[in-house]
Motif scaffolding. Structure first.
Motif, PDB file in Angstrom:
ATOM      1  N   TRP A  73       5.403  13.208  -7.767  1.00 49.37           N
ATOM      2  CA  TRP A  73       5.739  11.850  -8.195  1.00 49.37           C
ATOM      3  C   TRP A  73       4.561  11.219  -8.908  1.00 49.37           C
ATOM      4  O   TRP A  73       4.701  10.656  -9.995  1.00 49.37           O
ATOM      5  CB  TRP A  73       6.137  11.020  -6.977  1.00 49.37           C
ATOM      6  N   THR A 116      -3.017   7.338  -0.442  1.00 50.33           N
ATOM      7  CA  THR A 116      -3.526   6.252  -1.289  1.00 50.33           C
ATOM      8  C   THR A 116      -4.799   5.673  -0.690  1.00 50.33           C
ATOM      9  O   THR A 116      -5.759   5.389  -1.405  1.00 50.33           O
ATOM     10  CB  THR A 116      -2.448   5.157  -1.428  1.00 50.33           C
ATOM     11  N   THR A 117      -4.815   5.482   0.632  1.00 46.17           N
ATOM     12  CA  THR A 117      -6.008   4.944   1.293  1.00 46.17           C
ATOM     13  C   THR A 117      -7.220   5.821   1.020  1.00 46.17           C
ATOM     14  O   THR A 117      -8.317   5.332   0.783  1.00 46.17           O
ATOM     15  CB  THR A 117      -5.766   4.841   2.809  1.00 46.17           C
ATOM     16  N   ASP A 170       2.073   1.328  -6.159  1.00 42.58           N
ATOM     17  CA  ASP A 170       2.317   1.518  -4.722  1.00 42.58           C
ATOM     18  C   ASP A 170       3.511   0.691  -4.273  1.00 42.58           C
ATOM     19  O   ASP A 170       4.336   1.141  -3.463  1.00 42.58           O
ATOM     20  CB  ASP A 170       1.080   1.113  -3.908  1.00 42.58           C
ATOM     21  N   GLN A 190       0.824  -1.206   0.000  1.00 39.68           N
ATOM     22  CA  GLN A 190       0.000   0.000   0.000  1.00 39.68           C
ATOM     23  C   GLN A 190       0.859   1.257   0.000  1.00 39.68           C
ATOM     24  O   GLN A 190       0.394   2.338   0.349  1.00 39.68           O
ATOM     25  CB  GLN A 190      -0.936  -0.018   1.222  1.00 39.68           C
ATOM     26  N   GLY A 191       2.121   1.096  -0.379  1.00 41.34           N
ATOM     27  CA  GLY A 191       2.999   2.246  -0.536  1.00 41.34           C
ATOM     28  C   GLY A 191       3.705   2.678   0.731  1.00 41.34           C
ATOM     29  O   GLY A 191       4.243   3.795   0.781  1.00 41.34           O
ATOM     30  N   GLY A 192       3.747   1.808   1.738  1.00 45.03           N
ATOM     31  CA  GLY A 192       4.345   2.197   3.021  1.00 45.03           C
ATOM     32  C   GLY A 192       5.812   1.840   3.145  1.00 45.03           C
ATOM     33  O   GLY A 192       6.297   1.625   4.257  1.00 45.03           O
ATOM     34  N   GLY A 193       6.544   1.792   2.037  1.00 43.01           N
ATOM     35  CA  GLY A 193       7.954   1.405   2.093  1.00 43.01           C
ATOM     36  C   GLY A 193       8.802   2.355   2.927  1.00 43.01           C
ATOM     37  O   GLY A 193       9.792   1.945   3.530  1.00 43.01           O
ATOM     38  N   PHE A 194       8.405   3.624   2.982  1.00 42.02           N
ATOM     39  CA  PHE A 194       9.215   4.606   3.714  1.00 42.02           C
ATOM     40  C   PHE A 194       9.190   4.359   5.213  1.00 42.02           C
ATOM     41  O   PHE A 194      10.106   4.773   5.927  1.00 42.02           O
ATOM     42  CB  PHE A 194       8.707   6.019   3.399  1.00 42.02           C
ATOM     43  N   GLN A 242       7.404  11.119   3.230  1.00 45.26           N
ATOM     44  CA  GLN A 242       8.183  11.727   2.167  1.00 45.26           C
ATOM     45  C   GLN A 242       7.305  12.791   1.533  1.00 45.26           C
ATOM     46  O   GLN A 242       6.148  12.519   1.221  1.00 45.26           O
ATOM     47  CB  GLN A 242       8.489  10.696   1.068  1.00 45.26           C
ATOM     48  N   ARG A 268      -7.008  -3.370  -5.581  1.00 46.74           N
ATOM     49  CA  ARG A 268      -6.728  -1.948  -5.757  1.00 46.74           C
ATOM     50  C   ARG A 268      -5.763  -1.813  -6.926  1.00 46.74           C
ATOM     51  O   ARG A 268      -4.598  -2.188  -6.803  1.00 46.74           O
ATOM     52  CB  ARG A 268      -6.115  -1.364  -4.486  1.00 46.74           C
ATOM     53  N   SER A 270       7.069   1.950  -2.817  1.00 48.08           N
ATOM     54  CA  SER A 270       7.667   1.427  -1.588  1.00 48.08           C
ATOM     55  C   SER A 270       9.124   1.041  -1.833  1.00 48.08           C
ATOM     56  O   SER A 270      10.014   1.347  -1.029  1.00 48.08           O
ATOM     57  CB  SER A 270       6.894   0.197  -1.098  1.00 48.08           C
ATOM     58  N   TYR A 286       2.393   8.804   1.725  1.00 47.74           N
ATOM     59  CA  TYR A 286       1.907   8.137   0.516  1.00 47.74           C
ATOM     60  C   TYR A 286       0.789   7.151   0.848  1.00 47.74           C
ATOM     61  O   TYR A 286      -0.236   7.101   0.180  1.00 47.74           O
ATOM     62  CB  TYR A 286       3.079   7.410  -0.159  1.00 47.74           C
TER      63      TYR A 286
END
Lengths: 436, 354
Positions: free
Chosen positions: A310, A360-361, B261, A186-190, A304, B255, B265, A356
């Motif tokens: 981006w 996204t959520t 996404d 869900q884009g939480g790599g940071f 970030q 999604r 990440s 992010y």
């Protein structure tokens, strides 16, 4: 502490699939107190009856949990509800300052433009605000993510208010691996490091906490069971005869990223037994890339900045933003399609203040749709009180800085781009053009 | 019901729904945004310089076929000033590569680009069919991946190109991120989202389709009526990557933005400094001169195992010990020819278009 368990899959066969059991920790605490003088630790029990308000036809399990907690000495039970995130009474009780119940966001717009909520909506109950917040989410999979964020923030703010130094969560190795992959998906790599180990610094009671001896004023989030597998937790709970109250599942079931991830990892573990530990070990070796710009207002984790830039570079969603378009325009375009129309009135947007994952959520859509009600700028969705409090504080700081510098209170300088057409160019240089 | 209007140009009739954004747009706008997004990726990452000789890794599949078409289009439209070549690798998988190589040859004619085909057999003396008969179907992807990577570099060196571009798309990269986390491959995880990689002893390699969805590549090929061969490697269903692929498709269904996404990440984290300090530094293989983390590169290690009848020596500890128990490497063992970076002149004749 927060507890998360599931019902046993096949209790008659003696096999359970408990995810975590903080009652196991309570049991350990009780055993240690009998064996050694255990000084200075207070377990704070918090159980959130969140799903009762979000799921229809479910019963309130608060009293079940209260009855179990009563069996252990020295434990205090503090029940909360997810809708407390929108409840002024709870916010005041944890020392929250500011926070406006009349500020909402337009989720139909990716900028999440902020606007005032009408008087009628202003008088809504916290439960109805929560339901509007949840029902405005763009996908089914966003619901568990949003609730998880609300739950975590409620726990942290309440723990801060009770003077706690640590927040213990009952995450097993299996659940940790699932949450790592789910977060990355869900884009939480940071914030991959924060999934395993985290220190949260409260903004409001920081000085008081430091004076009271809390190192850095921070609350440490600890997961004591994170090296213990799901099945080991289940076996330990079974042998100690722990009473598992269980919980209901969110609607949408396996269509959500969390359950999909769980099913995938548990399945993969059968053929590749070290998968779960490999995921946790690998993520422990990662660090965020440089470039943190601040803290997300919604989840209060590092964010970030620049996510709008981006996202706009990755996919072209409109021809109005000419910065992402090349110099080549296909023949079927009309001039007015490529002309940058006047930008809308400058409005306060929540997007720059989010990480992010949270953005996204709130904005990423699916063709499967949701039960979302139609959201628009005329029907703004209410925000949790810590978000509106921080937004108000930011606005005050900006105004204060402007006042102390002697400058008029104006918004920050805004850059605006617009395409110049041929006629406008000609008008600019007209006096220098020679007749043909 | 009135026909839907394109959400972008607000003029033509919408013909499709973009998998990436969900927008309903017309065909011409789709071509435009797809090509422009790839152009933006190339420009913002500063992938090329005018005059670069660029080899397109061509398999005859949808990704490389569309990549060749888009690279040619953008090169002409925006004046990149590139010299484009097609480079294809024949792994020697009966029934798989035979048909797709014919597609590559048709691409050569259609796009008027020189083509070089290099085979595992000519380079290593082993086809994938022969390797699988030794190794079985569980670890065969390791051989194929290692051999193909080196084969592309060697082919590019023969063509004297500065740069290799491959058709890896957003789905591939997202799968790779997940796969490397699940397998604990921290070294690969640290670089798998990098759009352009170059070492001291390797040719620059880029992925212009890094943010392009696989479904959109298929859609582009469909509407452009591009000719490609869709065949799945017969050995791939048992591969570890297959698990990650199935999972990714489920995530995408939940999604659609999940693919991007995951890439985001992957771009947001890196290997921590403490771990980097313990990683092996790059050196060159003492046998063939290709880049390596150890004395022998992976390709030489795998090939030695095949030649000496212990095919898994490069994969499992047990295999390695078994090989070591056989004694030192024989002098007459077949080896990979020495690798040299492009010198300025092509070392082989290129199959020019007729």
């Amino acid at each position: 502490m927060h507890r998360s368990t599931t019902q046993p899959e096949n209790p008659e066969a003696g096999k359970t699939t408990l995810e975590t059991s903080l009652f196991g920790l309570a049991e350990l605490y009780a055993m240690l107190r009998r064996v050694t003088p255990f000084q200075g630790y207070v377990f704070l029990r918090i159980y959130l009856v969140s799903r009762n308000q979000l799921l229809s036809q479910t019963r309130d399990r608060t009293e079940d949990i209260r009855a179990v907690v009563k069996k252990y000495e020295g434990l205090t039970f503090i029940p909360l509800r997810v809708e407390d995130a929108f409840d002024r009474a709870w916010w005041d009780s944890v020392g929250g300052k500011g926070g406006a119940e009349d500020l909402g966001m337009d989720v139909a717009n990716e900028d999440l433009v902020l606007s005032s909520i009408s008087d009628a909506e202003h008088s809504e109950t916290p439960k109805s605000r929560l339901q509007r917040y949840i029902s405005s989410l763009p996908t089914q999979t966003a619901i568990p993510s949003a609730v998880q964020t609300l739950t975590r923030m409620l726990l942290l703010h309440t723990a801060s208010a009770t003077g706690s130094s640590h927040l213990l969560l009952g995450t097993s190795l299996t659940s940790l691996s699932i949450s790592l992959i789910s977060s990355i998906s869900q884009g939480g790599g940071f914030v991959v490091k924060e999934e395993a180990k985290e220190e949260w610094v409260p903004k409001r009671s920081l000085e008081t906490r430091k004076e009271n001896g809390h190192e850095n004023g921070a609350i440490r989030i600890i997961r004591p069971l994170q090296d213990v597998g799901m099945k080991e937790c289940a076996m330990w709970a079974w042998w100690h005869g722990l009473n598992v109250v269980g919980r209901e599942k969110f609607p949408g079931g396996k269509q959500s990223i969390g359950p999909l991830t769980k099913e995938f990892i548990v399945g993969l573990e059968r053929d590749y037994p070290s998968t779960v530990s490999a995921i946790a070990r690998t993520c422990a070796k990662l660090a965020p890339k440089k470039g943190a710009g601040g803290i997300c207002l919604l989840c209060e984790r590092p964010a970030q900045y620049g996510l709008q830039d981006w996202k706009s570079r990755i996919s072209i969603r409109s021809f109005k933003d000419t910065s992402t378009l090349g110099s080549y325009h296909p023949p079927h375009f009309r001039d007015q399609d490529m002309t940058g129309s006047p930008l809308p009135e400058v409005s306060l947007s929540l997007t720059p203040f989010l990480c992010y994952s949270c953005h996204t959520t709130l904005t990423s859509r699916s063709s499967r749709g949701t039960t979302a009600v139609t959201a628009s700028k005329d029907n703004p969705v209410p925000l949790p009180l810590w978000v509106t409090s921080d937004l108000a504080a930011s606005a005050e700081n900006a105004a204060h800085l402007a006042a102390t510098r002697g400058a008029p209170e104006v918004p920050e300088e805004i850059w605006r781009r617009r395409k110049i057409d041929t006629e406008q160019m000609k008008a600019t240089v007209a006096e220098f053009l020679l007749d043909d | 019901m009135a026909p839907r209007i394109c959400a972008l140009c607000e003029n033509a009739r919408a013909m499709l729904k973009r998998p990436k954004t969900g927008q309903q747009i017309c065909r011409d706008c789709f071509f435009y945004v797809f090509e422009t997004e790839v152009h933006n990726t190339i420009i913002q990452s500063m992938l090329f310089q005018p005059g670069d000789r660029v080899a397109i890794g061509a398999s005859g599949g949808k990704d490389s076929t569309v990549l060749a078409h888009v690279m040619k289009t953008l090169n002409e439209r925006y004046g990149y000033g590139l010299e484009l070549f097609l480079l294809s690798i024949d792994e020697g998988i009966t029934g798989y590569r035979d048909d797709s190589l014919e597609t590559v040859k048709r691409n050569q004619q259609q796009y008027d680009m020189p083509l070089k085909i290099l085979s595992y057999d000519e380079l290593y003396g082993w086809t994938m069919d022969a390797i699988v008969s030794q190794v079985g179907r569980k670890n065969n992807c390791t051989f194929c991946g290692v051999f193909r990577r080196q084969a592309l570099d060697r082919g590019a060196a023969m063509l004297n190109v500065d740069h290799i571009v491959t058709g890896h798309n957003a789905d591939d990269i997202a799968e790779t991120v997940l796969m490397n986390i699940m397998r604990g491959d921290i070294a690969r995880l640290g670089r798998c989202t990098t759009i352009c990689t170059q070492g001291e002893d390797t040719i620059k390699r880029s992925k212009p389709f890094k943010y392009a969805y696989e479904k959109e590549i298929v859609m582009y090929a469909y509407f452009k009526k591009l000719d490609y061969f869709s065949t799945e490697c017969i050995y791939s269903p048992d591969a570890y990557r297959g698990h990650a692929r199935v999972f990714l498709k489920e995530l995408e269904a939940a999604r659609p933005s999940a693919i991007i996404d995951i890439i985001h990440s992957g771009e947001a984290f890196e290997v921590s400094e403490e771990v980097k300090a313990t990683q092996k530094s790059q050196q060159t293989c003492i046998r063939c001169g290709y880049m390596s983390s150890n004395d022998l590169c992976k390709a030489c290690t795998l090939l030695e195992g095949l030649e000496r009848g212990v095919a898994k020596s490069g994969i499992t500890d047990r295999g390695r010990k078994q090989l070591e128990s056989q004694g030192p490497t024989p002098d007459n063992l077949r080896t990979i020819p020495p690798f040299k970076l492009p010198s300025g002149n092509p070392t082989i004749a290129i199959e020019a278009t007729s």
